[in-house]
Design a protein around this motif. Structure first.
Motif: not given
Length: 934
Positions: A701-713
């Motif tokens: 869950e933390r990895e998914l949240k971090r990846r989504e945060t990086r994907m925020v343009s």
């Protein structure tokens, strides 16, 4: 109005000539022939006679009909205006004459016309008032008529209900009276009747010869023209039948309506009834009614909802054919289909679930609005994003509130909540005991922090550091005569700001080491700020007291201005003079630490699962990911399942600072752990969990949240766009790939390198990581044309092959000073050269001579500097540049010279320019290239 004949006037008026002659005779004018001429006065007289005949008064000015009703005066005046025109370059100003024309217009109206308009206004208002009154009266009559029709309709319905109940009661009495001899009811042949007409009622034996009729007109009902009531009806005598088959017929016809015997008679004769008659009759409601509606119009495949919707749309499509009774019926019953839409009377406020990252299109779908509305709201906030881009949590909350909805936090992270509740239960339920203090040593570089700690630990750590400076966080626990104390040694270099901040947040007491011969330095002030931000007590250790130039009062004086006041000056901070070389004052320092720890009453839960913070992490070739952790609560044991940031794993080994393996580590004890799935980030919290499943879920869950945060343009903001518009030159980029031995050093390098640059060049760290330089790192560097930096690491064999093939620039360092200096030089090389222009001399033109060989030759006096023949020049007139070029010749008397200095006369011929005039200035300059610097 000119004179015309009577025939022409009749043609203009569009009437017979005889009628016009008759009217003229009635007006008292004798005309006998249609060719006679009628004057204007006679026409006015005829008009007045006709107005009096029709009841209208005379016009006041009808005699003088040719007089104008209003007069318009136009005036025009022409004048001249002199305007000074701007002169050209070197020309004098001239006056210009401009013609100005002023036009005026005034209109005069007769008083009689105004009086007529004023007298006609009350008549117009009276007519409007009467029109409104008549319209209101018509509306009132229409409302009364509709109410009367509604009352008549209600009374007719009530009467029909009464008749139906009476017929049902009589039918039940017939069944009770003669259950054995139930005659088969036969109905007379009847033409189609309207829906509201009552059917014949059969009651008892005498009912066979009686037909009861109810006229709808007596009930006040309105009948359509196509349904005329029958004038007479034939009476058919019933035929006796056995009792057994007759009873079901009567029972089947009884429920639903009183006219069931009629339907039974039709069925016995085999004569079918029309479906419209069955649907329109009141008596046929029930199963027959639903069957008729179901199969009406041949639409057997439609459901009730589709049929209701189609019927309502067909009624809406033909408003002109509907009669008043249908409108009244629709207004009373107001049928609507099951899928009919009713517009909400108030705005709908929805609870919108907002996560850490939100796609604009999904956010619009949750709020039930168009995507363009959300994009418009983002534009108003200064965020340029399309519907396919993502926005962060705070921006999404602002957009949802802007559009009038309620944002709700996303509560789908069940594993994270379970972990938080588990950690909180351990802290609340466990028994707390006294724990050792955690002491962080901070201060400026080369002030003796590590040397002081080496004396306490009786080891030599500083000698093993590259360059003699600390570049890692060291964690040690020491058993002293005052008890166990845990020390955290932080770097003092300016690049390790984040390391010092983490050390201050993870500690109980901060020892600020200041050299007595050096005083307060920038990193000393920074350490004081970190301690204040972490709200931890401060102890100042004045080091290097064994030197000759030691001045502790200077240290105290320098720290007082940062609100660090010694105890002997009335403050609350302990100042301990020490010497890391001789060991003087070390015992006093340990006593001060113990006293401070007793005052703070440091306690922690020992029994329970451990939790703490990551101090440092690295990637070892043989052992894999290695993390130095500081246990803050509970006891960490070998074999525990641990979640550490986005990494998880089972503890395969626990190693203390001396390299020995231990089985467990209690509160305030630092250890190195092996067994994690990857290298964790420094500063991450670690928690022990009960099983591997929960650890894996939390990490995912933390990895998914971090990846989504990086994907925020990083959406373009208006400020960034405006800033880029102001930059005329494209910004150069220096790509760098950084690999280091520990996570803290890599983070410090990344932060320091990204700060290098200006508006023309910037440093971009394409990738950074812990461990040696492998083949994937070299391939990435080749693709991005990046400079590879290895900090205390080297490239392996496969990576060296890629480096040699692509000709990459790889540099190895062990001291952070050298990294920053060489990257700064590389970035400076991208800046290129800057061309500067320096004025070296100015000459004033005194006179101009004409030469057959050179054309115009200017006789000049050098007023400033020196004029050189090989340098470019500019010709200035009234301090404005009018020509830029080169010198064709520079002479002193008749000799050709290379330069003429200040205060000397010379002759100058400008190449390809002959328009030199006395009073001009010739400016000589030179261009030089200067290397740009950061």
């Amino acid at each position: 109005m000119s004179d015309v004949t009577i025939k022409q006037l009749a043609q203009v008026l569009g009437m017979p000539v005889d009628k016009l002659l008759t009217q003229l005779g009635e007006a008292g004018m004798k005309f006998s022939d249609q060719e006679q001429v009628i004057s204007s006065t006679e026409k006015v007289k005829l008009l007045g006679f006709l107005r009096r005949t029709h009841g209208k008064g005379e016009v006041a000015a009808e005699v003088d009909d040719s007089a104008p009703r209003q007069i318009t005066l136009k005036r025009r005046t022409v004048g001249e205006l002199k305007v000074a025109a701007p002169g050209g370059r070197g020309a004098t100003g001239t006056a210009k004459t401009v013609n100005v024309e002023v036009r005026a217009k005034r209109t005069y109206v007769k008083r009689s016309v105004i009086a007529e308009e004023a007298s006609a206004e009350p008549e117009r208002e009276e007519a409007v008032r009467k029109l409104q009154e008549s319209q209101q009266q018509r509306e009132q009559e229409e409302r009364e008529r509709i109410e009367a029709e509604q009352r008549r309709h209600a009374e007719a319905q009530h009467s029909l209900d009464e008749q139906q109940r009476k017929a049902e009661k009589e039918q039940r009495e017939v069944e009770v009276a003669s259950p054995a001899e139930a005659p088969v009811a036969e109905h007379v042949e009847v033409e189609p009747e309207p829906a509201a007409e009552a059917a014949p009622v059969v009651a008892g034996d005498d009912a066979a010869g009686t037909v009861q009729r109810i006229d709808q007109r007596d009930l006040g009902m309105i009948l359509p023209r196509i349904h005329e009531p029958r004038k007479r009806e034939k009476l058919v005598k019933p035929v006796a039948a056995p009792a057994s088959p007759a009873a079901p017929v009567a029972r089947a016809a009884t429920p639903g309506s009183a006219a069931a015997p009629a339907a039974a008679g039709d069925a016995a004769r085999g004569k079918p009834k029309h479906s419209r008659e069955r649907n329109d009759s009141v008596e046929g409601k029930g199963d027959r009614d639903s069957a008729g509606k179901r199969f009406a119009g041949g639409q057997m495949h439609l459901s009730e909802a589709d049929r209701a919707r189609r019927s309502s749309s067909s009624k809406r499509g033909k408003p002109g054919r509907s009669s008043g009774r249908e409108l009244l019926r629709s207004s009373n019953n107001a049928p609507t289909g099951p899928h009919g839409f009713s517009r909400p009377t108030a705005p709908v406020v929805r609870e919108v679930v907002v996560g850490d990252t939100n796609v604009v299109a999904e956010l619009a779908q949750k709020m039930a609005v168009k995507g363009s509305e959300v994009v418009k709201a983002l534009f108003k906030m200064g965020v340029m994003a399309t519907i396919n881009q993502t926005v962060d949590h705070d921006t999404a909350v602002l957009v949802v509130e802007e559009l009038g909805h309620t944002p709700v936090a996303d509560s789908q992270n069940n594993a994270e909540e379970t972990l938080a509740a588990h950690t909180q239960n351990i802290e609340l339920e466990g028994e707390k005991v006294t724990r050792p203090p955690v002491v962080t040593i901070m201060g400026h570089v080369d002030h003796g922090k590590t040397s002081l700690l080496d004396y306490i630990r009786r080891t030599k750590v500083a000698s093993g550091e590259a360059g003699g400076i600390t570049q890692h966080i060291g964690a040690y626990h020491v058993e002293t005569s005052k008890g166990v104390i845990t020390f955290l040694d932080t770097p003092g270099h300016a690049a390790f700001t984040s390391m010092r901040a983490r050390g201050a947040q993870s500690t109980d007491i901060v020892i600020l080491v200041v050299a007595a011969d050096d005083g307060v330095m920038p990193q000393t002030v920074e350490a004081v700020k970190h301690a204040r931000a972490a709200k931890v007590p401060l102890i100042v250790a004045v080091n290097k007291m064994d030197k000759d130039g030691a001045n502790p009062d200077n240290v105290k004086q320098g720290l007082v201005q940062y609100e660090v006041v010694p105890e002997d000056w009335g403050g609350d901070v302990q100042f301990i003079p020490v010497s890391a070389k001789t060991g003087a004052g070390v015992e006093d320092l340990l006593d001060a630490i113990s006293v401070q720890a007793e005052v703070m009453e440091l306690k922690a839960v020992v029994d329970g699962r451990a939790s703490g913070v990551v101090i440092e992490s690295s990637l070892d070739r043989g052992r894999g990911p290695v993390a130095t952790v500081l246990v803050q609560q509970g006891t960490l044991r070998k074999g525990d399942f641990v979640v550490c940031g986005v990494e998880y794993g089972r503890m395969r080994a626990l190693i203390d600072e001396t390299g020995k393996q231990v089985t467990e580590a209690g509160p305030s004890i630092p250890v190195q752990v092996l067994g994690l799935s990857g290298v964790p980030e420094t500063g991450d919290d670690f928690v022990c969990v009960e099983d591997e499943r929960l650890a894996r879920e939390v990490a995912q869950e933390r990895e998914l949240k971090r990846r989504e945060t990086r994907m925020v343009s990083k959406s373009n903001r208006l400020e960034d766009i405006i800033a880029k518009m102001g930059q005329g030159v494209e910004q150069q980029t220096l790509n760098i790939l950084v690999k280091g031995d520990v996570q803290g050093s890599v983070e410090a390098l990344r932060e320091s390198l990204t700060q290098i640059g200006n508006e023309r060049v910037r440093v971009n760290v394409v990738s950074s990581g812990v461990g040696g330089i492998n083949e994937s790192d070299a391939t990435l560097a080749a693709a991005s044309k990046a400079l590879v930096i290895g900090f205390n690491v080297r490239a392996d064999a496969s990576a060296r092959k890629v480096i040699e093939t692509n000709g990459l620039d790889v540099r190895y360092f062990s001291i952070i000073y050298d990294v920053i200096d060489q990257v700064t030089q590389a970035a400076t090389g991208l800046l290129g050269m800057e061309v500067r222009e320096d004025i070296i001399g100015t000459a004033e033109v005194r006179d101009v001579f004409r030469s057959s060989k050179f054309g115009a030759v200017a006789g000049c006096m050098v007023t400033e500097g020196v004029v050189k023949r090989s340098k470019p020049i500019r010709v200035l007139r009234d301090h404005v540049v009018i020509f830029e070029g080169e010198l064709e010749s520079l002479r002193r008397f008749k000799d050709l010279v290379d330069e003429v200095r200040n205060g000397m006369e010379c002759g100058i011929a400008v190449k390809q320019y002959n328009d030199v005039k006395p009073g001009d200035q010739i400016e000589c300059f030179e261009r030089t290239e200067v290397a740009r610097t950061l």
